[in-house]
Write a protein that holds these residues in place. Structure first.
Motif, PDB file in Angstrom:
ATOM      1  N   VAL A  59      92.823  59.963  53.353  1.00 41.14           N
ATOM      2  CA  VAL A  59      94.290  59.968  54.071  1.00 41.14           C
ATOM      3  C   VAL A  59      94.492  58.689  54.578  1.00 41.14           C
ATOM      4  N   MET A  60      93.352  57.785  55.023  1.00 42.15           N
ATOM      5  CA  MET A  60      93.761  56.650  55.460  1.00 42.15           C
ATOM      6  C   MET A  60      94.026  55.779  54.064  1.00 42.15           C
ATOM      7  N   ALA A  61      93.339  55.924  53.027  1.00 43.16           N
ATOM      8  CA  ALA A  61      93.486  55.249  51.771  1.00 43.16           C
ATOM      9  C   ALA A  61      95.083  55.363  51.330  1.00 43.16           C
ATOM     10  N   GLU A  62      95.690  56.485  51.703  1.00 44.07           N
ATOM     11  CA  GLU A  62      96.962  56.797  51.134  1.00 44.07           C
ATOM     12  C   GLU A  62      98.017  56.455  51.941  1.00 44.07           C
ATOM     13  N   VAL A  63      97.791  56.315  53.510  1.00 43.84           N
ATOM     14  CA  VAL A  63      98.857  56.085  54.645  1.00 43.84           C
ATOM     15  C   VAL A  63      98.530  55.081  55.260  1.00 43.84           C
ATOM     16  N   GLY A  64      97.444  54.527  55.601  1.00 44.30           N
ATOM     17  CA  GLY A  64      96.969  53.508  56.552  1.00 44.30           C
ATOM     18  C   GLY A  64      96.575  54.133  57.770  1.00 44.30           C
ATOM     19  N   TYR A  65      95.997  53.191  58.657  1.00 48.37           N
ATOM     20  CA  TYR A  65      95.565  53.761  59.862  1.00 48.37           C
ATOM     21  C   TYR A  65      96.719  54.260  60.876  1.00 48.37           C
ATOM     22  N   ARG A  66      97.754  53.455  60.743  1.00 55.27           N
ATOM     23  CA  ARG A  66      98.888  53.836  61.862  1.00 55.27           C
ATOM     24  C   ARG A  66      99.416  55.299  61.537  1.00 55.27           C
ATOM     25  N   ALA A  67      99.467  55.558  60.227  1.00 52.37           N
ATOM     26  CA  ALA A  67     100.174  56.929  59.907  1.00 52.37           C
ATOM     27  C   ALA A  67      98.897  58.041  59.937  1.00 52.37           C
TER      28      ALA A  67
END
Length: 202
Positions: free
Chosen positions: A34-42
């Motif tokens: 998920v982080m690879a797709e949307v980043g840490y903030r999202a």
């Protein structure tokens, strides 16, 4: 009395020994994806739960927040994915370690790492935790390789050990984050033979 969705177990996360290490790994992998797709903030616990096909309470029983989840994931990855070689030769130790680390970064973890590193200037708690876990563990391995080489008499007395550790990590990061060139074996060989070993050799 039946337990509702708003039970104390859900509202008050509990730390402790993981109930199922395999399940923990699946949750960590979901967080990375998920982080690879949307980043840490999202990144949200809901998204991780959906990706892992788990209940959100299952995640909160293990990690109190997404910061805890991400930091633990980085720590586990660092400790499991990269070997600590001891071949008796600095060049071969560096080659083995950096080749394994490069392959690790070039895989699915690399995308998550790029998303994570981009957030560090804006997330002080995350930056501190990331440096104290993932980055420190890699630096400690490299420093250990150099210290053993020094004990074998391979290094000159004034060898810049801290700078060598910085250069090794910076070279991989430069390719991963900026140039997009491959983190392959020929690159690692050049880095070891033309830069790192000549920098410290006795």
């Amino acid at each position: 009395m039946p337990t509702t969705a708003y039970s104390d177990e859900t509202r008050t996360p509990q730390r402790g020994r993981p109930r199922d290490a395999t399940r923990d790994d699946a949750l960590r992998q979901a967080a990375l994806d998920v982080m690879a797709e949307v980043g840490y903030r999202a990144l949200t616990m809901d998204a991780v739960a959906a990706r892992a096909r788990a209940g959100k309470a299952t995640i909160y029983r293990r990690w109190e927040s997404k910061l805890d989840l991400v930091v633990d994931t980085c720590t586990q990855l660092a400790s499991r994915s990269v070997p600590v070689p001891d071949t008796g030769s600095l060049a071969e130790d560096l080659r083995e370690f950096l080749s394994s680390f490069a392959a690790f970064l070039a895989g699915p973890v690399g995308r998550a790492a790029q998303a994570l590193v981009g957030e560090l200037p804006h997330e002080p708690e995350l930056a501190k935790a990331f440096r104290e876990t993932f980055l420190t563990s890699q630096r400690n391995v490299l420093r250990g390789l150099l210290d053993r080489a020094s004990g074998r008499g391979e290094l000159r007395p004034d060898a810049p050990l801290a700078m060598t550790v910085e250069l090794a990590g910076a070279a991989l990061t430069h390719r991963l984050m900026l140039t997009g060139e491959p983190l392959d074996v020929p690159f690692v060989d050049r880095l070891v033979d033309q830069v790192l070993v000549p920098l410290v050799r006795s």
